[in-house]
Enzyme design. Structure first.
Site, PDB file in Angstrom:
ATOM      1  N   TRP A  75       0.836  -1.208   0.000  1.00 44.25           N
ATOM      2  CA  TRP A  75       0.000   0.000   0.000  1.00 44.25           C
ATOM      3  C   TRP A  75       0.869   1.255   0.000  1.00 44.25           C
ATOM      4  O   TRP A  75       0.516   2.267  -0.621  1.00 44.25           O
ATOM      5  CB  TRP A  75      -0.913  -0.002   1.230  1.00 44.25           C
ATOM      6  CG  TRP A  75      -1.749   1.229   1.398  1.00 44.25           C
ATOM      7  CD1 TRP A  75      -2.996   1.449   0.882  1.00 44.25           C
ATOM      8  CD2 TRP A  75      -1.419   2.418   2.135  1.00 44.25           C
ATOM      9  NE1 TRP A  75      -3.463   2.694   1.253  1.00 44.25           N
ATOM     10  CE2 TRP A  75      -2.506   3.310   2.019  1.00 44.25           C
ATOM     11  CE3 TRP A  75      -0.312   2.820   2.879  1.00 44.25           C
ATOM     12  CZ2 TRP A  75      -2.513   4.569   2.622  1.00 44.25           C
ATOM     13  CZ3 TRP A  75      -0.317   4.067   3.476  1.00 44.25           C
ATOM     14  CH2 TRP A  75      -1.410   4.923   3.343  1.00 44.25           C
ATOM     15  N   HIS A  76       2.021   1.189   0.667  1.00 42.29           N
ATOM     16  CA  HIS A  76       2.881   2.365   0.771  1.00 42.29           C
ATOM     17  C   HIS A  76       3.582   2.706  -0.542  1.00 42.29           C
ATOM     18  O   HIS A  76       3.960   3.860  -0.746  1.00 42.29           O
ATOM     19  CB  HIS A  76       3.929   2.165   1.869  1.00 42.29           C
ATOM     20  CG  HIS A  76       3.397   2.344   3.254  1.00 42.29           C
ATOM     21  ND1 HIS A  76       2.721   1.353   3.934  1.00 42.29           N
ATOM     22  CD2 HIS A  76       3.427   3.413   4.086  1.00 42.29           C
ATOM     23  CE1 HIS A  76       2.361   1.796   5.119  1.00 42.29           C
ATOM     24  NE2 HIS A  76       2.764   3.048   5.240  1.00 42.29           N
ATOM     25  N   GLY A  77       3.754   1.740  -1.405  1.00 46.44           N
ATOM     26  CA  GLY A  77       4.420   2.060  -2.661  1.00 46.44           C
ATOM     27  C   GLY A  77       4.664   0.838  -3.516  1.00 46.44           C
ATOM     28  O   GLY A  77       4.738  -0.294  -3.011  1.00 46.44           O
ATOM     29  N   PHE A 108       2.258   8.373  -1.153  1.00 42.59           N
ATOM     30  CA  PHE A 108       1.535   7.125  -0.926  1.00 42.59           C
ATOM     31  C   PHE A 108       0.044   7.272  -1.172  1.00 42.59           C
ATOM     32  O   PHE A 108      -0.634   6.309  -1.394  1.00 42.59           O
ATOM     33  CB  PHE A 108       1.764   6.612   0.500  1.00 42.59           C
ATOM     34  CG  PHE A 108       3.225   6.523   0.872  1.00 42.59           C
ATOM     35  CD1 PHE A 108       4.146   6.030  -0.036  1.00 42.59           C
ATOM     36  CD2 PHE A 108       3.666   6.941   2.106  1.00 42.59           C
ATOM     37  CE1 PHE A 108       5.481   5.945   0.297  1.00 42.59           C
ATOM     38  CE2 PHE A 108       5.013   6.864   2.450  1.00 42.59           C
ATOM     39  CZ  PHE A 108       5.906   6.366   1.536  1.00 42.59           C
TER      40      PHE A 108
END
Length: 504
Positions: free
Chosen positions: A351-353, A504
């Site tokens: 989800w962060h990248g 993000f």
């Protein structure tokens, strides 16, 4: 011809047309962020209109929604239309879901909501990642596609998804007014970097009479002051003047310099992200709305489990409620519980990248969470157990250094950089350089000392500071805000430093 006449009219009124054009146009190099002078100016003008509309609820909601779309336009340009797609789609699906009794059809509707939100997220954020990963299968060379990543798309898609999933589960009655839902999804304080506000916590506040108590106003000022200091004084300064230099080329620095670079990044990302959350909470309070706390001194944690109860709370609870529990949670045996924890954190890392370094970061946290639960079960300790005394102190130190170790993979863009940094710390430490490091970067280390001291101070100190600001007269609160802005001007870099979580 008409444009020239309009320019002449503005000039006769003493208004610079080019300045107006600059304010209204999108500049990818100058996003509108809370710590910028432009936002302060716009928010003051916004507040005047907001107060004027305090007794006209629908007009006020429409005005705030329009400003929120403008705020997002200043961050992502043309892609502000994605907000509209997500809003209209999930609003309509939730209304249909309300009128549908068939369990199969309701499931189909929530799956459609998942496809729309996650489809947008996957296209804009993960297309190049999967394209690069799969291109060797057909023997082709990878050339990244020119796909713009809209700011905060991970946040507003997750926020909107929580609404449709709650409606599907029967935990929430859907809204019947599209404006109310558009207001909820786009509300500018939390739009681009959280916190991820649940509909069940926010919807009931939307049409309440606008009333900001002295306590709410004082708390709002305190949170804004705290956030500005964290972000614009501590985070930006140590980032530009120390942390970025170390992470850009760790092989040029000794192990002790790399270690303190990691400590600096741990403080930088905390002050950056919690600073944004504090400002979002403060701005919402000034407008008469309450957001949940998103950070609670995470580096005080004595376990990785506690860390995720204190760090990015709105995301960790979202992952728990909508992913971990959906996978089975702890209802299908201990081994499956450990697997579910690891899978949840792997996806949380993604989800962060769109990068393997984020997946590794999430995987490390997932394994640590599973190990902690296994160890706790082995010793027969319940969830409420906390170590005390020297054991707690050692547990906090170990947890902090594990989190810092994981930050190495989070911050570096390549595995080579992470391995180089770890290798320098363990094989080329050179502690004799510590004195030179302190003397060369004394301002950075002073701010780091202040940052960590404020972080580890007792919670009661922060509560007392908040209460002291609440009790201050409005004039003193204004002077305090001016003093913080003056400090920011003295230490800030020449360029605006975007919030880390914007990516993000």
């Amino acid at each position: 011809m008409l444009q020239q006449k309009f320019i002449d009219i503005l000039s006769n009124c003493g208004i610079d047309f080019h300045k107006v054009q600059e304010v209204l146009s999108y500049d990818p190099q100058q996003p509108l962020i809370f710590s910028s002078g432009l936002f302060v100016f716009l928010f003051l003008a916004f507040s005047l209109v907001y107060v004027m509309l305090r007794k006209h609820t629908t007009a006020r909601l429409l005005f705030v929604t329009a400003f929120s779309y403008y705020f997002y336009y200043k961050s992502s340009g043309f892609y502000f239309f994605l907000l509209g797609i997500v809003t209209v789609t999930d609003f309509v699906l939730a209304r249909i879901m309300e009128r549908t009794e068939s369990a199969g059809k309701r499931k189909l509707l929530v799956v459609l909501s998942l496809c729309v939100n996650l489809g947008l997220l996957c296209y804009f954020k993960y297309t190049n990642f999967f394209y690069e990963m799969l291109s060797p299968l057909w023997g082709g060379s990878f050339s990244p596609l020119d796909i713009f990543l809209p700011v905060g798309i991970s946040f507003f898609t997750f926020q909107s998804l929580s609404y449709t999933i709650d409606v599907y589960r029967g935990d929430l009655k859907p809204l019947h007014n599209l404006l109310d839902y558009a207001f909820y999804v786009s509300f500018f304080p939390q739009l681009v970097a959280g916190p991820i506000v649940r509909a069940r916590d926010f919807i009931s506040q939307i049409r309440q009479p606008l009333f900001v108590t002295n306590e709410m106003f004082g708390q709002g000022v305190f949170f804004i002051l705290s956030g500005l200091f964290k972000k614009a004084v501590i985070s930006d300064y140590i980032s530009v003047n120390f942390v970025e230099r170390i992470f850009e080329n760790p092989s040029l620095y000794s192990g002790v310099e790399n270690l303190f670079g990691v400590y600096g990044y741990a403080l930088q990302i905390y002050c950056d992200f919690s600073g944004y959350s504090d400002m979002a909470i403060g701005l919402a309070l000034l407008l008469g709305f309450r957001f949940p706390i998103n950070f609670n001194s995470p580096y005080k944690s004595d376990s990785v489990t506690e860390f995720w109860h204190r760090w990015h709370i709105s995301l960790s609870t979202w992952l728990r409620d909508y992913l971990y529990i959906s996978l089975g949670g702890n209802r299908k045996g201990r081994f499956r519980t450990y697997v579910n924890l690891i899978l949840t954190m792997l996806l949380g890392g993604l989800w962060h990248g769109a990068s393997w370094n984020f997946i590794v970061w999430g995987g490390l946290h997932g394994v640590a969470l599973a190990f902690h639960k296994f160890f706790r079960n082995l010793l027969g300790r319940g969830k409420s157990y906390h170590s005390t005394g020297i054991r707690k102190c050692m547990a906090v130190i170990i947890t902090f250094h594990f989190v810092c170790f994981c930050w190495i993979f989070f911050r570096n863009t390549t595995f080579e950089g992470s391995v180089t940094m770890i290798n320098q710390i363990f094989s080329s430490f050179h502690p004799e350089l510590f004195g030179q490091l302190i003397s060369g970067y004394w301002k950075v280390f002073l701010l780091m000392a202040v940052g960590f001291a404020l972080h580890w101070c007792p919670d009661s100190w922060q509560d007392n500071c908040s209460k002291a600001v609440v009790r201050m007269p409005l004039l003193i609160q204004a002077l305090l805000l001016i003093a913080v802005i003056f400090i920011i001007i003295q230490v800030k870099s020449s360029d605006i430093q975007p919030f880390i979580y914007f990516q993000f």
